[in-house]
Write a protein that holds these residues in place. Structure first.
Motif, short mmCIF file in Angstrom:
data_model
loop_
_atom_site.label_atom_id
_atom_site.label_comp_id
_atom_site.label_asym_id
_atom_site.label_seq_id
_atom_site.Cartn_x
_atom_site.Cartn_y
_atom_site.Cartn_z
N ALA A 98 -14.62 -15.52 21.01
CA ALA A 98 -15.89 -16.02 21.54
C ALA A 98 -16.48 -17.10 20.63
CB ALA A 98 -16.88 -14.86 21.69
N ALA A 99 -16.24 -16.98 19.34
CA ALA A 99 -16.87 -17.90 18.38
C ALA A 99 -16.06 -19.17 18.18
CB ALA A 99 -17.08 -17.19 17.04
N HIS A 100 -14.75 -19.12 18.43
CA HIS A 100 -13.90 -20.28 18.16
C HIS A 100 -13.06 -20.61 19.39
CE1 HIS A 100 -14.92 -19.77 13.88
NE2 HIS A 100 -14.68 -18.48 14.06
N THR A 101 -12.86 -21.90 19.60
CA THR A 101 -12.08 -22.30 20.78
C THR A 101 -10.65 -22.68 20.42
OG1 THR A 101 -13.08 -24.47 20.53
CG2 THR A 101 -14.01 -23.02 22.22
N THR A 102 -10.45 -23.33 19.30
CA THR A 102 -9.09 -23.78 18.97
C THR A 102 -8.25 -22.66 18.37
OG1 THR A 102 -9.54 -24.44 16.68
CG2 THR A 102 -10.05 -26.05 18.40
N GLY A 103 -6.93 -22.77 18.52
CA GLY A 103 -6.02 -21.78 17.96
C GLY A 103 -6.12 -21.74 16.45
N GLY A 104 -6.20 -22.91 15.84
CA GLY A 104 -6.28 -22.98 14.38
C GLY A 104 -7.51 -22.27 13.84
N LEU A 127 0.18 -21.02 2.17
CA LEU A 127 1.10 -21.87 2.93
C LEU A 127 0.74 -21.89 4.41
CD1 LEU A 127 3.43 -23.20 1.39
CD2 LEU A 127 4.97 -21.68 2.61
N MET A 128 0.50 -20.69 4.95
CA MET A 128 0.16 -20.60 6.36
C MET A 128 -1.20 -21.27 6.63
SD MET A 128 0.05 -17.68 9.08
CE MET A 128 1.33 -18.73 9.77
N SER A 129 -2.14 -21.06 5.74
CA SER A 129 -3.47 -21.66 5.93
C SER A 129 -3.40 -23.18 5.94
CB SER A 129 -4.41 -21.20 4.81
OG SER A 129 -4.65 -19.81 4.90
N SER A 130 -2.44 -23.72 5.17
CA SER A 130 -2.35 -25.18 5.08
C SER A 130 -1.85 -25.80 6.38
CB SER A 130 -1.43 -25.58 3.92
OG SER A 130 -0.09 -25.26 4.23
N ILE A 155 -7.50 -14.47 9.59
CA ILE A 155 -7.12 -14.36 8.17
C ILE A 155 -8.33 -13.95 7.34
CG2 ILE A 155 -6.34 -15.68 6.16
CD1 ILE A 155 -4.64 -17.38 8.14
N ALA A 156 -9.48 -14.55 7.66
CA ALA A 156 -10.71 -14.20 6.94
C ALA A 156 -11.09 -12.75 7.18
CB ALA A 156 -11.83 -15.13 7.38
N ALA A 157 -10.86 -12.26 8.39
CA ALA A 157 -11.18 -10.86 8.71
C ALA A 157 -10.29 -9.91 7.90
CB ALA A 157 -11.01 -10.61 10.21
N TYR A 158 -9.01 -10.22 7.85
CA TYR A 158 -8.09 -9.40 7.05
C TYR A 158 -8.49 -9.47 5.57
CZ TYR A 158 -4.31 -7.68 10.05
OH TYR A 158 -3.58 -6.95 10.95
N ARG A 159 -8.84 -10.66 5.16
CA ARG A 159 -9.22 -10.85 3.76
C ARG A 159 -10.46 -10.01 3.41
NH1 ARG A 159 -9.78 -13.81 -1.46
NH2 ARG A 159 -11.38 -12.39 -2.13
N SER A 160 -11.45 -10.04 4.30
CA SER A 160 -12.69 -9.31 3.97
C SER A 160 -12.47 -7.81 4.08
CB SER A 160 -13.83 -9.78 4.88
OG SER A 160 -13.77 -9.11 6.11
N ALA A 161 -11.48 -7.40 4.90
CA ALA A 161 -11.17 -5.97 5.03
C ALA A 161 -10.53 -5.42 3.76
CB ALA A 161 -10.25 -5.73 6.22
N LEU A 162 -10.04 -6.32 2.94
CA LEU A 162 -9.39 -5.94 1.68
C LEU A 162 -10.33 -5.25 0.71
CD1 LEU A 162 -7.23 -8.81 0.17
CD2 LEU A 162 -6.52 -6.49 0.70
N GLY A 163 -11.63 -5.53 0.88
CA GLY A 163 -12.57 -5.09 -0.14
C GLY A 163 -12.28 -5.87 -1.41
N ASN A 164 -12.25 -5.17 -2.50
CA ASN A 164 -11.98 -5.85 -3.76
C ASN A 164 -10.50 -5.72 -4.16
OD1 ASN A 164 -12.96 -7.46 -5.83
ND2 ASN A 164 -13.16 -5.71 -7.22
N GLY A 165 -9.64 -5.66 -3.14
CA GLY A 165 -8.21 -5.55 -3.39
C GLY A 165 -7.74 -4.11 -3.40
N GLU A 166 -8.61 -3.20 -2.93
CA GLU A 166 -8.19 -1.80 -2.97
C GLU A 166 -7.86 -1.22 -1.60
OE1 GLU A 166 -11.42 -2.53 -3.78
OE2 GLU A 166 -12.71 -1.27 -2.55
N MET A 167 -8.18 -1.94 -0.53
CA MET A 167 -7.93 -1.38 0.80
C MET A 167 -6.88 -2.18 1.55
SD MET A 167 -11.77 -0.53 1.92
CE MET A 167 -11.69 0.49 3.39
N VAL A 168 -6.02 -1.47 2.26
CA VAL A 168 -5.07 -2.14 3.13
C VAL A 168 -5.34 -1.70 4.56
CG1 VAL A 168 -3.26 -2.39 1.38
CG2 VAL A 168 -3.37 -0.31 2.76
N CYS A 169 -4.73 -2.38 5.49
CA CYS A 169 -4.84 -2.05 6.91
C CYS A 169 -4.36 -0.61 7.12
CB CYS A 169 -3.98 -3.01 7.71
SG CYS A 169 -3.67 -2.55 9.40
#
Lengths: 187, 187
Positions: free
Chosen positions: A71-77, A181-184, A84-98
């Motif tokens: 809903a917030a973004h239209t382009t695939g990129g 690499l993927m982000s680039s 990626i940001a959602a996964y990153r923020s779910a990490l916490g301080n590097g202690e949590m995984v999916c």
DNA sequence: AAGTATCTACCTAGTAGTAGGCAGGCATTC
DNA sequence: GAATGCCTGCCTACTACTAGGTAGATACTT
């Protein structure tokens, strides 16, 4: 005061994602939530029930995250960047995984319905990623997309592997490094 | 008849990689090796000692695998292809993951020296991968290499994530599917 | 009064680890 | 060459503790 059932689900999710299925106990949850161990059985008769409920809650929450991103973004990129940001923020301080990553190790100790729920979650993610790569290829916001389905499978493995890296090193920037690499490739 | 200590190390490695650190017990190993539970303590006083020994043995064995690959192949592309094959064959039938992946989940339950050994292992892999991507870029056998160190970090995450995918789906071809994109870059 | 949520108190099974003993190999010493 | 003592490898039998789970009483809500 939030209701106890939700508090238990939250605590269990956090425990599972930081310690794995075999790494947390009802005693841990009881101490965390502030009730007695036996009282948990009132809400979730067996650990398998609790585990399944946690997995389902996680699935719903992540599906909503994907919807919000769309809903917030239209382009695939932009969408992939947001995931990626959602996964990153779910990490916490590097202690949590999916949750899937955490349960994957204990695959043989969890019940078949939880395993099935894990499969459903992965399937949802792969479909969303495939659609997003397809869109990003069409609108030119993701570079060098040949096969969107192959990209999706690689991206999911990369995201999960990057979480492991961050956890192993206890450093969330390891996640960023693995995804650089993927982000680039995103415009 | 192999000596008991080695049999224990082998059994523990298999158990750790299929069930995680919190998922196997001395009782499991005893039943597998064919001695009594208490006898394990004769060889490894505490579980931490056994775990460290398994990790060190794993590190040495994998370093030898890398050496063998380097000796057998000259191009970067061929070496990376061989490493992917090594990870793939280590999967078994989709039930085993790398020791680092298995221990990563139980990070907070293992001793600091085992954590340090995990870090050493990852460091070794990253260095080998960086060197291999550098070589593959120079000899033209790996396509589109911009930053070898970034490629190495992404590749390690991808390899570990692909193992998780195979394990979650109990299907080793899920590993191949996740790596298809990277494999297609190798000449 | 009924239902919900929680408690105390307990159970069985399993966890890592310890204590002490026993059989056999291999030295050294008398 | 026999006896002594130490070592390795394993055993039985235990400890202290934790796991998930149960039974029944008690309190709070409606």
């Amino acid at each position: 005061m939030t209701d106890t059932k939700t508090a238990l689900l939250r605590s269990a999710e956090r425990a599972a994602r930081t310690k794995g299925f075999d790494g947390f106990s009802y005693a841990d949850l009881a101490a965390d939530v502030g009730i007695r161990k036996a009282s948990i059985h009132h809400h979730f008769p067996a650990k398998a029930d609790l585990t399944l409920a946690v997995m389902q809650r996680y699935h719903v929450a992540f599906a909503e995250t994907c919807d919000r991103i769309d809903a917030a973004h239209t382009t695939g990129g932009a969408r992939l960047h947001a995931l990626i940001a959602a996964y990153r923020s779910a990490l916490g301080n590097g202690e949590m995984v999916c949750l899937c990553v955490a349960f994957s190790i204990s695959r043989d100790h969890i019940t078949t319905d939880v395993r099935a729920a894990m499969g459903d979650f992965r399937q949802m993610m792969l479909e969303w990623l495939t659609a997003t790569f397809t869109r990003g290829n069409g609108d030119g916001t993701i570079a060098q997309v040949a096969d969107p389905a192959a990209e999706a499978r690689a991206a999911l493995a990369l995201l999960e592997g990057a979480q492991l890296a961050a956890r192993t090193q206890a450093d969330p920037t390891a996640f960023d490094a693995a995804l650089a690499l993927m982000s680039s490739r995103l415009g």
